[in-house]
Design a protein around this motif. Structure first.
Motif, PDB file in Angstrom:
ATOM      1  N   ASN A  92      38.253  -7.475  13.204  1.00  0.00           N
ATOM      2  CA  ASN A  92      37.456  -7.012  14.328  1.00  0.00           C
ATOM      3  C   ASN A  92      38.283  -5.630  14.894  1.00  0.00           C
ATOM      4  O   ASN A  92      37.638  -4.742  15.247  1.00  0.00           O
ATOM      5  CB  ASN A  92      37.513  -8.105  15.134  1.00  0.00           C
ATOM      6  CG  ASN A  92      36.875  -9.245  14.771  1.00  0.00           C
ATOM      7  OD1 ASN A  92      37.236 -10.379  15.154  1.00  0.00           O
ATOM      8  ND2 ASN A  92      35.694  -9.061  14.106  1.00  0.00           N
ATOM      9  N   THR A  96      36.874  -2.190  15.641  1.00  0.00           N
ATOM     10  CA  THR A  96      36.520  -1.738  16.758  1.00  0.00           C
ATOM     11  C   THR A  96      37.286  -0.790  17.346  1.00  0.00           C
ATOM     12  O   THR A  96      36.667   0.458  18.237  1.00  0.00           O
ATOM     13  CB  THR A  96      37.024  -2.898  17.824  1.00  0.00           C
ATOM     14  OG1 THR A  96      36.171  -4.069  17.304  1.00  0.00           O
ATOM     15  CG2 THR A  96      36.626  -2.525  19.483  1.00  0.00           C
ATOM     16  N   LEU A 153      32.035  -7.028  14.933  1.00  0.00           N
ATOM     17  CA  LEU A 153      32.226  -6.006  16.214  1.00  0.00           C
ATOM     18  C   LEU A 153      31.486  -6.611  17.141  1.00  0.00           C
ATOM     19  O   LEU A 153      30.471  -6.737  17.084  1.00  0.00           O
ATOM     20  CB  LEU A 153      32.145  -4.526  15.760  1.00  0.00           C
ATOM     21  CG  LEU A 153      32.437  -3.597  16.653  1.00  0.00           C
ATOM     22  CD1 LEU A 153      32.636  -2.089  15.826  1.00  0.00           C
ATOM     23  CD2 LEU A 153      30.992  -3.310  17.409  1.00  0.00           C
ATOM     24  N   ASN A 157      33.385  -5.267  23.794  1.00  0.00           N
ATOM     25  CA  ASN A 157      34.736  -4.665  23.478  1.00  0.00           C
ATOM     26  C   ASN A 157      34.729  -3.418  23.041  1.00  0.00           C
ATOM     27  O   ASN A 157      35.591  -2.533  23.322  1.00  0.00           O
ATOM     28  CB  ASN A 157      35.318  -5.674  22.379  1.00  0.00           C
ATOM     29  CG  ASN A 157      35.594  -7.077  22.845  1.00  0.00           C
ATOM     30  OD1 ASN A 157      35.566  -7.334  23.825  1.00  0.00           O
ATOM     31  ND2 ASN A 157      35.581  -8.100  21.619  1.00  0.00           N
ATOM     32  N   LEU A 158      33.755  -2.998  22.273  1.00  0.00           N
ATOM     33  CA  LEU A 158      33.840  -1.438  21.823  1.00  0.00           C
ATOM     34  C   LEU A 158      33.436  -0.632  22.858  1.00  0.00           C
ATOM     35  O   LEU A 158      34.174   0.315  23.036  1.00  0.00           O
ATOM     36  CB  LEU A 158      32.583  -1.291  20.682  1.00  0.00           C
ATOM     37  CG  LEU A 158      32.175   0.294  20.465  1.00  0.00           C
ATOM     38  CD1 LEU A 158      33.440   0.737  19.684  1.00  0.00           C
ATOM     39  CD2 LEU A 158      31.005   0.142  19.292  1.00  0.00           C
TER      40      LEU A 158
END
Length: 305
Positions: A92, A96, A153, A157-158
């Motif tokens: 992840n 990310t 992903l 959070n991105l």
């Protein structure tokens, strides 16, 4: 004037007392579930099942932990959960953080289009059945890799990470690096990443907790017991014991056998608390080490551009 000062002191003291009282009540509400989990795991399983455990352990014993140590499937599930959490979190972060860095560049061609491409997936998906068929066609059903690569992903959070890169790292640092002849990869590795420790720590915690508690993905795509995480192992044990108890109660078995089935069912309840405590320890241990980055990363990353 002295009366006014005395009244002011009384008002302040009343406020302080009220504030402390409310904080103590909230602290009790938040910590009691953890405390109850601890004392229930060390209490007599019959007392736990009948609701006699309140503030102190009843009939202190280690029967639940002994049963946990003797059950090899529990430790296999624990091992799987650790592997899925470490591998999935690394995967992840690998997706990310570089993606967030690239999208933070205002000079990126088609930046808004790519951002909207990610945003659309937050609200629309292909559905459970098409997703299952896709994973089956590429050989990820009953494959432990599904717990690592599925949902690689998080768009939320991105966005938070992208905002951190855009607002927290001055553009002048990148310009200085370009003047010194640094490539984009060099700027990312030697400038952006050392300054992005807070957001990396926050994202690591977010993803790690998500993988540690992952349940539904394993329920859909993993039917082989050897690959199942701890959550599914516990679920299987609880269902098996409840089914055995229901079968014993619905049949004309010997009362001693029925009592034995009921005792095993109550023991599983105590084992559940012991497993919750054991399963929570890694996250409880991890949090203090990244807590100093956590607040800073969340607050700065939550600011909009």
């Amino acid at each position: 004037m002295q009366k006014d000062k005395l009244n002011k002191r009384k008002k302040v003291s009343v406020f302080d007392i009220t504030n402390i009282f409310l904080l103590l009540v909230l602290t009790f509400i938040f910590t009691y579930p953890i405390y109850y989990t601890v004392i229930a795991s060390f209490s007599d399983y019959q007392a736990v099942a009948t609701g006699k455990v309140g503030l102190l352990p009843v009939g202190f014993q280690l029967t639940a932990y002994k049963a946990i140590l003797e059950n090899t499937s529990i430790w296999a599930g624990y091992r799987n959960t650790i592997l899925y959490t470490v591998g999935g979190t690394f995967f992840n972060i690998l997706l990310t953080i570089p993606s967030a860095y690239v999208l933070s560049k205002k000079q990126l061609l088609g930046r808004k289009v790519v951002t909207w491409f990610f945003l659309i997936t937050m609200y629309f998906s292909g559905g459970m059945v098409p997703t299952y068929l896709l994973y089956k066609n590429i050989g990820l059903v009953n494959n432990p890799l599904i717990m690592v690569v599925a949902g690689g992903l998080s768009v939320y959070n991105l966005i938070v990470s992208r905002t951190y890169f855009a607002n927290s790292i001055p553009e002048s640092l990148y310009e200085a690096g370009e003047i010194d002849g640094g490539s984009e990869i060099t700027l990312f590795v030697r400038i952006a990443m050392p300054l992005a420790k807070p957001i990396v720590a926050v994202m690591t915690l977010y993803y790690a907790v998500g993988h540690w508690n992952s349940y539904f993905t394993a329920l859909l795509y993993l039917t082989q017991k050897a690959f199942q995480p701890l959550a599914l192992v516990l679920r299987r044990i609880l269902i098996m014991n409840e089914a055995a108890l229901d079968s014993a109660l619905s049949s004309d078995l010997d009362p001693a056998l029925i009592a034995n089935a009921a005792a095993r069912s109550n023991l599983v309840v105590t084992m559940k608390y012991g497993l919750v405590l054991i399963a929570s320890l890694p996250m409880l241990i991890l949090y203090p080490f990244i807590q100093r980055y956590f607040v800073k990363g969340v607050m700065i990353g939550s600011v909009k551009e």
